[in-house]
Write an enzyme that holds these catalytic residues in place. Sequence first.
Site, mmCIF file in Angstrom:
data_model
loop_
_atom_site.group_PDB
_atom_site.id
_atom_site.type_symbol
_atom_site.label_atom_id
_atom_site.label_comp_id
_atom_site.label_asym_id
_atom_site.label_seq_id
_atom_site.Cartn_x
_atom_site.Cartn_y
_atom_site.Cartn_z
ATOM 1 N N ARG A 27 47.453 27.916 43.939
ATOM 2 C CA ARG A 27 46.526 28.785 44.680
ATOM 3 C C ARG A 27 47.265 29.536 45.798
ATOM 4 N NH1 ARG A 27 43.585 27.053 48.828
ATOM 5 N NH2 ARG A 27 43.421 24.958 48.007
ATOM 6 N N TYR A 84 32.041 51.011 42.780
ATOM 7 C CA TYR A 84 31.668 49.993 41.809
ATOM 8 C C TYR A 84 30.566 49.141 42.441
ATOM 9 C CZ TYR A 84 31.770 45.827 38.996
ATOM 10 O OH TYR A 84 31.384 44.786 38.215
ATOM 11 N N ASP A 100 40.233 52.116 45.861
ATOM 12 C CA ASP A 100 40.201 51.410 44.581
ATOM 13 C C ASP A 100 40.811 52.363 43.551
ATOM 14 O OD1 ASP A 100 39.427 50.489 42.034
ATOM 15 O OD2 ASP A 100 37.657 49.484 42.843
ATOM 16 N N LYS A 142 41.363 46.266 33.867
ATOM 17 C CA LYS A 142 41.224 47.550 33.184
ATOM 18 C C LYS A 142 42.593 48.070 32.733
ATOM 19 C CE LYS A 142 36.863 46.938 34.184
ATOM 20 N NZ LYS A 142 36.665 46.288 35.409
HETATM 21 N N1 PLP Z 1 36.487 48.308 40.768
HETATM 22 C C1 PLP Z 1 36.148 49.095 39.748
HETATM 23 C C2 PLP Z 1 36.358 50.565 39.866
HETATM 24 C C3 PLP Z 1 35.589 48.563 38.581
HETATM 25 O O1 PLP Z 1 35.260 49.382 37.563
HETATM 26 C C4 PLP Z 1 35.378 47.156 38.505
HETATM 27 C C5 PLP Z 1 34.775 46.529 37.313
HETATM 28 O O2 PLP Z 1 34.251 47.172 36.436
HETATM 29 C C6 PLP Z 1 35.731 46.371 39.600
HETATM 30 C C7 PLP Z 1 36.301 46.974 40.714
HETATM 31 C C8 PLP Z 1 35.547 44.879 39.585
HETATM 32 O O3 PLP Z 1 36.550 44.306 38.804
HETATM 33 P P1 PLP Z 1 36.426 42.915 38.025
HETATM 34 O O4 PLP Z 1 35.352 43.083 36.990
HETATM 35 O O5 PLP Z 1 37.790 42.719 37.465
HETATM 36 O O6 PLP Z 1 36.052 41.882 39.039
#
Ligand code: PLP
Length: 385
Positions: free
Chosen positions: A53, A106, A178, A203
């Site tokens: 961790r 998101y 992000d 992704k």
């Molecule tokens: N940021 C974006 C732009 C996303 O599209 C997503 C998930 O779809 C996330 C963060 C969250 O990621 P995770 O599903 O890996 O926790």
Amino acid sequence: MREHTLPVHAGAHANPSHALAVPIYQTSTFRFDSAAHGAELAQQTAPTQLYTRWGNPTTHALECAIAELEGAEAALAFASGMGAGSAAVLAAVQSGDHVVAANCLYSGMTDLFENVLARFGVHTTFVDPTDLTALEAAVRAETKLIYVETPANPTLQITDLAAVAELGRNRRILTMADNTWASPWNTRPIALGIDAVVHSATKYLAGHSDVVAGAVAGSRAFVDRVWTMLKVFGACISPHDAFLVHRGIKTLGVRVERHNASAMALARALAADPRVERVYYPGLEDHPGHAVAAEQMRGFGGMLSFELAGGIDAGKRAVERLRLVTHAVSLGGTESLAVHAASTTHGTLSEAARRRAGVSPGLIRVSVGLEDENDLIADFRQALS
Ligand code: PLP
């Protein structure tokens, strides 16, 4: 290293073995040589051989790869994008602080700012991040963080990262982006002046829809603060998942170039189809963010959305009729995916909130995969017919 060399070799210097592929150190703990050795490791930030961790050699190699790709001093890997995003934000703010966040994040991040952080005395103003005047007007004396995402769900809204970075610099506010949808192949926010980058590595970084992971990249000092959140909240990535993300990164350049090219071809084909009312893709000249995207993106990405006349029923019917493209949430993998936004990704929002987010009843969001673009175009044509 030139652009196509970097993803292939990123993080290689952090491989502690002679194996070409980074070994998977599938262990929770590590043997100390002596009491003094254990005591020394316990004083370190992110030691790689104390307890998984806290850090792990496989994970560390991935973190070095992500830092190199983002042009950052340091990076940390997480068990998910939400683990990464929440740790990064919690490292940046404390009770009494104010955040300016984009109104098109998101949904999990919106939830964090709107519902979770508000309970701890951190308040957020949501603004349209393409309106720089509104962004600046939202800043208060106690603003400590500006948080944006670009391109953004679902209308591929493009935020001018250099302008956001300048605002943050002038007002001494940390800026965070992000970079999930663009990936570091298409956009490098830190080179544009942004302080820290967050990823859902689920992704494009991992790239094969077979792992959930996240990452934060930034200055060494900031990433060290984020590490405390990782250690305390515990969203550590498993060594096996770290290996999978690192393996995915090796092909990031070739994959994303192909995603970019196929998405452009599909966007043009859909834009020319009379059954489609509107296509949202930053590579199309009529997209409101096209000029900024052309400045700050190497390619326009693998995500697009389109609106069908005929509303919610037409949208649902179209995704159900796709044969090659999979009807599923998520993005950035080898297989193309499509969702009807109003009934899935934005299904829990009220009709008014959906409208505010730009989700019309017939909107379909597509993650363009690595299939032949002509097969994809043919599948959408038959589904719309
Ligand atoms: N940021 C974006 C732009 C996303 O599209 C997503 C998930 O779809 C996330 C963060 C969250 O990621 P995770 O599903 O890996 O926790």
